[in-house]
Design an enzyme around this catalytic site. Structure first.
Site, PDB file in Angstrom:
ATOM      1  N   TRP A 363      73.941 -41.787   0.372  1.00 48.84           N
ATOM      2  CA  TRP A 363      73.764 -42.363   1.705  1.00 48.84           C
ATOM      3  C   TRP A 363      73.278 -41.301   2.693  1.00 48.84           C
ATOM      4  O   TRP A 363      72.824 -41.612   3.785  1.00 48.84           O
ATOM      5  CB  TRP A 363      75.071 -43.001   2.202  1.00 48.84           C
ATOM      6  CG  TRP A 363      76.196 -42.023   2.530  1.00 48.84           C
ATOM      7  CD1 TRP A 363      76.612 -40.971   1.768  1.00 48.84           C
ATOM      8  CD2 TRP A 363      77.035 -42.018   3.695  1.00 48.84           C
ATOM      9  NE1 TRP A 363      77.671 -40.320   2.380  1.00 48.84           N
ATOM     10  CE2 TRP A 363      77.948 -40.937   3.562  1.00 48.84           C
ATOM     11  CE3 TRP A 363      77.122 -42.809   4.825  1.00 48.84           C
ATOM     12  CZ2 TRP A 363      78.927 -40.651   4.520  1.00 48.84           C
ATOM     13  CZ3 TRP A 363      78.097 -42.509   5.778  1.00 48.84           C
ATOM     14  CH2 TRP A 363      78.980 -41.444   5.621  1.00 48.84           C
ATOM     15  N   ASP A 364      73.361 -40.035   2.262  1.00 52.31           N
ATOM     16  CA  ASP A 364      72.887 -38.922   3.084  1.00 52.31           C
ATOM     17  C   ASP A 364      71.482 -39.219   3.620  1.00 52.31           C
ATOM     18  O   ASP A 364      71.156 -38.892   4.763  1.00 52.31           O
ATOM     19  CB  ASP A 364      72.803 -37.633   2.248  1.00 52.31           C
ATOM     20  CG  ASP A 364      74.125 -37.243   1.594  1.00 52.31           C
ATOM     21  OD1 ASP A 364      74.928 -38.138   1.307  1.00 52.31           O
ATOM     22  OD2 ASP A 364      74.346 -36.049   1.359  1.00 52.31           O
ATOM     23  N   GLU A 506      86.554 -39.478   1.642  1.00 56.01           N
ATOM     24  CA  GLU A 506      86.767 -39.590   0.189  1.00 56.01           C
ATOM     25  C   GLU A 506      88.134 -39.084  -0.263  1.00 56.01           C
ATOM     26  O   GLU A 506      88.439 -39.109  -1.448  1.00 56.01           O
ATOM     27  CB  GLU A 506      85.654 -38.835  -0.558  1.00 56.01           C
ATOM     28  CG  GLU A 506      84.302 -39.490  -0.358  1.00 56.01           C
ATOM     29  CD  GLU A 506      83.151 -38.706  -0.985  1.00 56.01           C
ATOM     30  OE1 GLU A 506      83.359 -37.526  -1.326  1.00 56.01           O
ATOM     31  OE2 GLU A 506      82.054 -39.278  -1.111  1.00 56.01           O
ATOM     32  N   LYS A 623      88.536 -36.386   5.483  1.00 59.37           N
ATOM     33  CA  LYS A 623      87.535 -35.418   5.017  1.00 59.37           C
ATOM     34  C   LYS A 623      86.357 -35.300   5.992  1.00 59.37           C
ATOM     35  O   LYS A 623      85.882 -34.221   6.298  1.00 59.37           O
ATOM     36  CB  LYS A 623      87.030 -35.868   3.645  1.00 59.37           C
ATOM     37  CG  LYS A 623      85.991 -34.962   3.033  1.00 59.37           C
ATOM     38  CD  LYS A 623      85.522 -35.480   1.678  1.00 59.37           C
ATOM     39  CE  LYS A 623      84.485 -34.542   1.071  1.00 59.37           C
ATOM     40  NZ  LYS A 623      83.909 -35.052  -0.155  1.00 59.37           N
ATOM     41  N   GLN A 624      85.879 -36.429   6.454  1.00 59.25           N
ATOM     42  CA  GLN A 624      84.698 -36.479   7.330  1.00 59.25           C
ATOM     43  C   GLN A 624      84.797 -37.781   8.119  1.00 59.25           C
ATOM     44  O   GLN A 624      85.554 -38.659   7.739  1.00 59.25           O
ATOM     45  CB  GLN A 624      83.424 -36.425   6.499  1.00 59.25           C
ATOM     46  CG  GLN A 624      83.255 -37.606   5.551  1.00 59.25           C
ATOM     47  CD  GLN A 624      82.254 -37.334   4.439  1.00 59.25           C
ATOM     48  OE1 GLN A 624      82.610 -36.792   3.406  1.00 59.25           O
ATOM     49  NE2 GLN A 624      81.023 -37.725   4.644  1.00 59.25           N
TER      50      GLN A 624
END
Ligand code: BGC
Length: 789
Positions: A363-364, A506, A623-624
């Protein structure tokens, strides 16, 4: 803007220099270098000094061999799968190697004494240079190396080496060739193949991948000069397993310069421009190119960089120093040299700069890199999305395998028609010692909405109706169809929900109602319904064509009904949007130790040294960004106050254990008026690869991080956003910057935006409308529209 003004606005805390692990020059925005040989940091520099042209790419390994090196060369889209392993880009035979022996002594920088060492990459045209004086046995030799991968000729690599003995007369032996003993960390994807010499001068290796049977031909040819005179030397050939080397021996007097020019190319059976066969094309090409000298080839490559890339994606920053400018130049250099020249391929998470993530696309691309392409170089964005269109075959198969309908895009994508390419096993669990199963390929499903979102952003910004009708709408509708079949009815709660997924965070597996996933899926279904309604009303031809493929009547009904009853996590009494059904009930810990810890060391994130995934599953640590990314994308749903409360809640709980984390934080902080934070996150984004951590980037650089650098400059500081209502421009410069100028392309019109602390202007070559704080402005061609800030 004078300097006094700038100083007045800089809080002391922010007056810091971005720290780079490379040397930069205050007067050159397009140069990075090192002044030490750095044998123990070779891998990092190999990634940073990567050279590529979107067809193939080579890590910046130096010519002579070292234990610490990791040579990699990839041709985009040539995936191969080794039994029981995930498909990956095969590491192809090395063309860079060139061994130099002087009086029988191999030149190596860890023997003898080295002085005047300089190594650099010209970011503007991708030329890498290296020079030094090598002293061995009291004698001194001057070495100069230069090389590039051509932007003008997609198959060409060329390098030049000069050796000048400064103190004595010597015999110099050169060994240079094609070395097919490269592997992907031990996996050999290529068969032995054949090696031969043509016309006594042109060495060629033909090989193919083991499973995908993609053929390659690599040809190499040398020209040798003593001072200005070309020597008519035929090589003495040496063949061994998967290797073919040319050997030359020349007597060189003190003060004379021996120059070796290496011409090399690679062709593959996937090339669309093949005329005869890989072998013949490769040989003929090199015979032609071999007559042109290095400087002329460099000049034509530089021209392509200049005219096709830099002139169409201008970014100029006037700041307290040129580090932000270098960072955004470097980011664009890395992105472009890793962007496919063709529509059947996409950008890997680490591009072709290393073996990390096996060349796979995530998806980056759609969420982190696509904005740059859409707004600067839309034809590249078109290619990247066309890859996803070709991927509908695999995505439909993936949906079908999970008993769903429509198209479910793979979490990791390789060949467009593959269903899922994510590996299944990862690092050892800190508690059990067993390999951890990687569930992203099964559960990280938001990528399907992310692809649809990327398509929609492209359509809004380009108004490319042909793409919409031929590919774009079909992709969005197939994604919407997937979600309509994927959402689950909860009888008790009387709504549709999504259970058992992994969101962008994640650390949490098997979660229910991940905020980002649910909102994106809802958006996708709603958008799908709007597209169907619009086509039925305005374009029956396209409606009928898609209807035959998708059954639009039934899909429309399902999308309306399911989106209306879809559960979207709402703010609780403290205004916090739950990241998933359970997150807010978990214990809180102090995560300062793990926040921004050095990344990529030994492959294990700092937090996994203390906790395994099961434990992390029950802790409020992220995580993000998940909720925060959702709030950045859907900025209008919640009041600013709610967004700030969620920032205050989630930002301290985020470890930024992914290079995708910094830029959305920077942009959201800027939107929220947290300007110091925004700049802090911008600096972190710039330092992901360029920073002082010499262990980061070892397995390749971070493409989404580079997209994030551009996004932060243009979308946050430059204020540009692609919105449902159209183009928005609401800039706000960091206090240490004097001005920012950038170019964008909006619906075929080129616009230049210039921003200072007190005003900004928009200048275009056509009519354009944009929104600034709810007001719509219309710019007439060639008229500067100035807005006071
Ligand atoms: C991130 C993902 C990302 C992947 C590839 C992971 O560490 O969590 O969001 O897609 O890296 O960059």
């Amino acid at each position: 803007m004078n300097n006094k003004y700038v100083f007045k606005h800089i809080s002391k805390k922010r007056w810091i220099n971005m720290l780079f692990g490379v040397v930069t020059k205050p007067d050159n925005d397009w140069w990075i270098g090192r002044t030490k040989p750095d044998i123990c940091h070779l891998s990092k520099l190999e990634s940073l000094m990567f050279q590529g042209n979107g067809y193939f790419g080579i890590r910046g390994s130096v010519e002579e061999h070292y234990m610490e090196e990791k040579r990699d060369m990839f041709v985009m889209g040539t995936f191969d799968k080794y039994e029981d392993e995930a498909t990956e880009l095969p590491n192809l035979p090395d063309l860079v190697n060139l061994e130099i022996k002087i009086n029988n002594e191999v030149m190596k920088l860890n023997h003898g004494e080295v002085s005047n060492f300089k190594r650099s990459l010209n970011i503007k045209n991708g030329e890498m240079t290296r020079s030094f004086i090598w002293k061995y046995n009291k004698n001194q030799y001057e070495f100069k190396f230069k090389r590039f991968v051509s932007m003008a000729r997609l198959h060409l690599f060329i390098s030049e080496v000069e050796v000048t003995p400064l103190t004595d007369n010597v015999r110099i032996q050169i060994k240079s060739g094609i070395d097919g003993q490269q592997t992907n960390c031990g996996t050999q994807h290529l068969v032995e193949g054949t090696k031969r010499l043509f016309n006594a001068r042109f060495m060629q290796m033909q090989t193919r991948t083991q499973e995908s049977k993609i053929k390659f031909a690599l040809t190499e040819y040398h020209r040798i000069f003593l001072d200005e005179t070309e020597l008519n030397l035929n090589p003495h050939l040496k063949l061994s397993r998967r290797q073919i080397y040319a050997n030359y021996s020349v007597d060189v007097n003190q003060g004379q310069t021996l120059t070796v020019v290496k011409y090399a190319n690679i062709f593959s059976s996937k090339d669309k421009d093949l005329k005869c066969s890989v072998s013949e094309d490769s040989l003929l090409d090199l015979k032609k190119v071999g007559r042109i000298d290095y400087q002329a080839l460099l000049a034509e490559s530089t021209k392509v960089w200049e005219e096709d890339i830099w002139q169409n994606s201008n970014v100029e920053i006037q700041a307290h120093n040129n580090k932000p400018q270098i960072a955004v130049n470097f980011a664009r250099y890395q992105l472009i040299s890793n962007t496919p020249h063709d529509f059947g391929m996409n950008i890997g998470a680490k591009g072709m700069t290393g073996e990390g993530y096996k060349g796979h696309t995530f998806w980056d691309t759609e969420i982190f890199m696509l904005p740059y392409y859409i707004l600067s170089l839309p034809h590249y964005a078109h290619n990247l999305l066309e890859y996803r269109y070709l991927g509908l075959i695999g995505a439909k198969r993936k949906a079908h395998q999970g008993c769903f309908h429509g198209a479910q895009y793979p979490w990791e994508a390789a060949m467009p028609a593959d269903a899922e390419s994510a590996p299944i096993w990862g690092n050892a669990d800190i508690v059990t010692g067993r390999p951890m199963k990687i569930l992203s390929g099964f559960l990280e499903q938001h990528v399907t909405s992310d692809v649809a979102y990327g398509v929609m952003s492209y359509l809004i910004a380009t108004n490319d109706k042909i793409f919409a009708h031929r590919m774009g709408y079909e992709m969005i509708l197939q994604c919407a169809k997937f979600w309509a079949s994927r959402v689950e009815w909860n009888n008790e709660k009387n709504h549709y929900e999504i259970t058992d997924v992994i969101g962008p965070d994640e650390y949490k597996e098997h979660v229910s109602n991940d905020a980002f996933t649910n909102y994106m899926a809802y958006w996708c279904m709603k958008r799908g319904a709007e597209i169907i309604a619009d086509l039925r009303q305005n374009n029956l031809e396209v409606y009928d064509r898609l209807d035959q493929k998708i059954n639009l009547k039934e899909l429309f009904k399902a999308l309306i009904q399911k989106s209306a009853m879809m559960y979207l996590p709402k703010p609780n009494t403290e205004e916090i949007i739950p990241q998933d059904d359970d997150y807010l009930s978990y214990k809180k810990i102090d995560i300062s130790k793990y926040k921004d810890a050095e990344k990529d060391i030994e492959d294990v994130s700092e937090i996994f040294k203390d906790f395994d995934l099961k434990q992390l599953d029950k802790i409020q640590v992220t995580k993000q960004p998940d909720v925060l990314l959702m709030l950045l994308i859907f900025e209008d749903i919640f009041p600013k106050d709610t967004i700030i409360k969620n920032w205050n809640y989630y930002e301290p709980k985020t470890t930024h254990d992914s290079s995708l984390s910094y830029s959305p934080h920077a942009i959201l902080a800027n939107d929220l008026g947290l300007y110091d934070k925004a700049f802090e996150y911008f600096e972190k984004a710039c330092q992901i690869d360029l920073g002082t951590n010499m262990e980061s980037s070892v397995k390749g650089t971070h493409m989404a991080g580079f997209g994030g650098v551009w996004n932060t400059v243009v979308e946050a500081f430059g204020g540009v956003r692609i919105t449902e209502k159209g183009l928005r421009v609401e800039p706000h410069l960091p206090s240490t910057w004097r001005s920012l100028k950038y170019s964008i392309n909006w619906q075929g019109v080129k616009a230049e935006v210039y921003v200072t602390h007190t005003y900004f202007y928009v200048l275009t070559d056509g009519k354009i409308k944009f929104i600034y704080h709810q007001h719509e402005y219309q710019v007439e061609p060639k008229e500067k529209l100035v807005i006071e800030l």
